[in-house]
Design a protein around this motif. Structure first.
Motif, PDB file in Angstrom:
ATOM      1  N   ALA A  68       0.933  -1.209  -0.112  1.00  0.00           N
ATOM      2  CA  ALA A  68       0.017   0.172   0.142  1.00  0.00           C
ATOM      3  C   ALA A  68       0.896   1.320  -0.018  1.00  0.00           C
ATOM      4  N   PRO A  69       0.378   2.341  -0.197  1.00  0.00           N
ATOM      5  CA  PRO A  69       1.091   3.712  -0.464  1.00  0.00           C
ATOM      6  C   PRO A  69       1.517   4.078   1.153  1.00  0.00           C
ATOM      7  N   PHE A  70       2.683   4.473   1.294  1.00  0.00           N
ATOM      8  CA  PHE A  70       3.025   5.300   2.530  1.00  0.00           C
ATOM      9  C   PHE A  70       3.410   4.227   3.654  1.00  0.00           C
ATOM     10  N   GLU A  71       3.748   3.097   3.180  1.00  0.00           N
ATOM     11  CA  GLU A  71       4.359   2.146   4.286  1.00  0.00           C
ATOM     12  C   GLU A  71       5.832   2.330   4.299  1.00  0.00           C
ATOM     13  N   ALA A  72       6.195   1.851   5.472  1.00  0.00           N
ATOM     14  CA  ALA A  72       7.701   1.953   5.801  1.00  0.00           C
ATOM     15  C   ALA A  72       8.070   0.453   6.618  1.00  0.00           C
ATOM     16  N   GLY A  73       9.098  -0.125   6.095  1.00  0.00           N
ATOM     17  CA  GLY A  73       9.488  -1.458   6.554  1.00  0.00           C
ATOM     18  C   GLY A  73      11.078  -1.552   6.350  1.00  0.00           C
ATOM     19  N   TRP A  74      11.347  -2.779   7.080  1.00  0.00           N
ATOM     20  CA  TRP A  74      12.855  -3.081   7.051  1.00  0.00           C
ATOM     21  C   TRP A  74      13.147  -3.895   5.758  1.00  0.00           C
ATOM     22  N   MET A  75      14.062  -4.018   5.128  1.00  0.00           N
ATOM     23  CA  MET A  75      14.563  -4.839   4.130  1.00  0.00           C
ATOM     24  C   MET A  75      15.756  -5.414   4.266  1.00  0.00           C
ATOM     25  N   VAL A  76      16.082  -6.508   4.247  1.00  0.00           N
ATOM     26  CA  VAL A  76      17.178  -7.307   4.751  1.00  0.00           C
ATOM     27  C   VAL A  76      17.825  -7.313   3.286  1.00  0.00           C
ATOM     28  N   GLU A  77      19.173  -7.532   3.233  1.00  0.00           N
ATOM     29  CA  GLU A  77      20.209  -7.495   2.156  1.00  0.00           C
ATOM     30  C   GLU A  77      19.517  -8.617   1.205  1.00  0.00           C
ATOM     31  N   HIS A  78      19.536  -8.510   0.105  1.00  0.00           N
ATOM     32  CA  HIS A  78      19.237  -9.466  -0.780  1.00  0.00           C
ATOM     33  C   HIS A  78      19.435  -9.227  -2.424  1.00  0.00           C
ATOM     34  N   THR A  79      19.453 -10.227  -3.257  1.00  0.00           N
ATOM     35  CA  THR A  79      19.633  -9.988  -4.674  1.00  0.00           C
ATOM     36  C   THR A  79      18.398 -10.508  -5.228  1.00  0.00           C
ATOM     37  N   HIS A  80      17.881  -9.943  -6.312  1.00  0.00           N
ATOM     38  CA  HIS A  80      16.753 -10.236  -7.093  1.00  0.00           C
ATOM     39  C   HIS A  80      16.644  -9.920  -8.356  1.00  0.00           C
ATOM     40  N   ILE A  81      15.549 -10.267  -8.795  1.00  0.00           N
ATOM     41  CA  ILE A  81      15.022  -9.629 -10.421  1.00  0.00           C
ATOM     42  C   ILE A  81      13.679  -8.940 -10.040  1.00  0.00           C
ATOM     43  N   GLY A  82      13.375  -7.999 -10.241  1.00  0.00           N
ATOM     44  CA  GLY A  82      11.788  -7.408  -9.872  1.00  0.00           C
ATOM     45  C   GLY A  82      10.945  -7.135 -11.204  1.00  0.00           C
ATOM     46  N   GLU A  83       9.951  -7.578 -10.917  1.00  0.00           N
ATOM     47  CA  GLU A  83       8.863  -7.485 -12.086  1.00  0.00           C
ATOM     48  C   GLU A  83       7.515  -6.814 -11.614  1.00  0.00           C
ATOM     49  N   ASN A  84       7.183  -5.611 -12.436  1.00  0.00           N
ATOM     50  CA  ASN A  84       5.958  -4.855 -11.958  1.00  0.00           C
ATOM     51  C   ASN A  84       4.757  -5.738 -12.662  1.00  0.00           C
ATOM     52  N   VAL A  85       4.075  -6.570 -11.848  1.00  0.00           N
ATOM     53  CA  VAL A  85       3.047  -7.397 -12.215  1.00  0.00           C
ATOM     54  C   VAL A  85       1.408  -6.840 -11.973  1.00  0.00           C
ATOM     55  N   GLY A  86       1.513  -5.484 -11.436  1.00  0.00           N
ATOM     56  CA  GLY A  86       0.376  -5.047 -11.178  1.00  0.00           C
ATOM     57  C   GLY A  86      -0.364  -3.895 -12.295  1.00  0.00           C
ATOM     58  N   ASP A  87      -1.079  -3.193 -11.884  1.00  0.00           N
ATOM     59  CA  ASP A  87      -1.715  -2.186 -12.812  1.00  0.00           C
ATOM     60  C   ASP A  87      -1.381  -1.114 -12.562  1.00  0.00           C
ATOM     61  N   THR A  88      -0.615  -0.775 -11.826  1.00  0.00           N
ATOM     62  CA  THR A  88       0.014   0.600 -11.474  1.00  0.00           C
ATOM     63  C   THR A  88       1.388   0.988 -11.483  1.00  0.00           C
ATOM     64  N   PRO A  89       1.830   2.026 -11.741  1.00  0.00           N
ATOM     65  CA  PRO A  89       3.371   2.397 -11.545  1.00  0.00           C
ATOM     66  C   PRO A  89       3.758   2.255 -10.132  1.00  0.00           C
ATOM     67  N   ALA A  90       5.212   1.726  -9.912  1.00  0.00           N
ATOM     68  CA  ALA A  90       5.660   1.858  -8.497  1.00  0.00           C
ATOM     69  C   ALA A  90       6.632   3.008  -8.392  1.00  0.00           C
ATOM     70  N   HIS A  91       6.324   3.623  -7.089  1.00  0.00           N
ATOM     71  CA  HIS A  91       7.252   4.569  -6.658  1.00  0.00           C
ATOM     72  C   HIS A  91       7.872   4.231  -5.410  1.00  0.00           C
ATOM     73  N   VAL A  92       9.090   4.371  -5.034  1.00  0.00           N
ATOM     74  CA  VAL A  92       9.408   3.682  -3.713  1.00  0.00           C
ATOM     75  C   VAL A  92      10.705   4.488  -3.293  1.00  0.00           C
TER      76      VAL A  92
END
Length: 99
Positions: free
Chosen positions: A69-93
């Motif tokens: 959801a918009p305006f969430e904050a959280g901890w993200m541990v170190e990692h490696t990945h490939i990301g894909e936008n599979v939704g209907d909206t642009p992402a802004h982070v």
């Protein structure tokens, strides 16, 4: 961290540094539905969503779908990945990376 795997290097069309000092680096991310990143690495970070989004994260041994959801904050541990936008909206982070 090997800077060649940082997302601002692997995917500069989606990621850009907006602030950096000796303790943190703040990175903005934007993409649109259907886009996919190259494989890249994130250090330990605080993730702050500025829009709602759905992403598929492909890591070495698993695939995870993430809804935020918009305006969430959280901890993200170190990692490696490939990301894909599979939704209907642009992402802004925003990522606040810990050095």
């Amino acid at each position: 961290m090997d800077d060649s795997r940082h997302p601002t290097v692997t995917d500069p069309e989606f990621y850009r540094v907006v602030f950096e000092n000796d303790r943190v680096r703040v990175v903005e991310f934007r993409d649109t539905p259907g886009t996919r990143t190259m494989r890249h690495h994130h250090p330990d970070s605080v993730l702050i969503t500025l829009s709602a989004f759905r992403r598929r994260m492909t890591m070495d041994d698993r695939v995870v779908e993430v809804d935020r959801a918009p305006f969430e904050a959280g901890w993200m541990v170190e990692h490696t990945h490939i990301g894909e936008n599979v939704g209907d909206t642009p992402a802004h982070v925003m990522f606040v990376e810990i050095k």
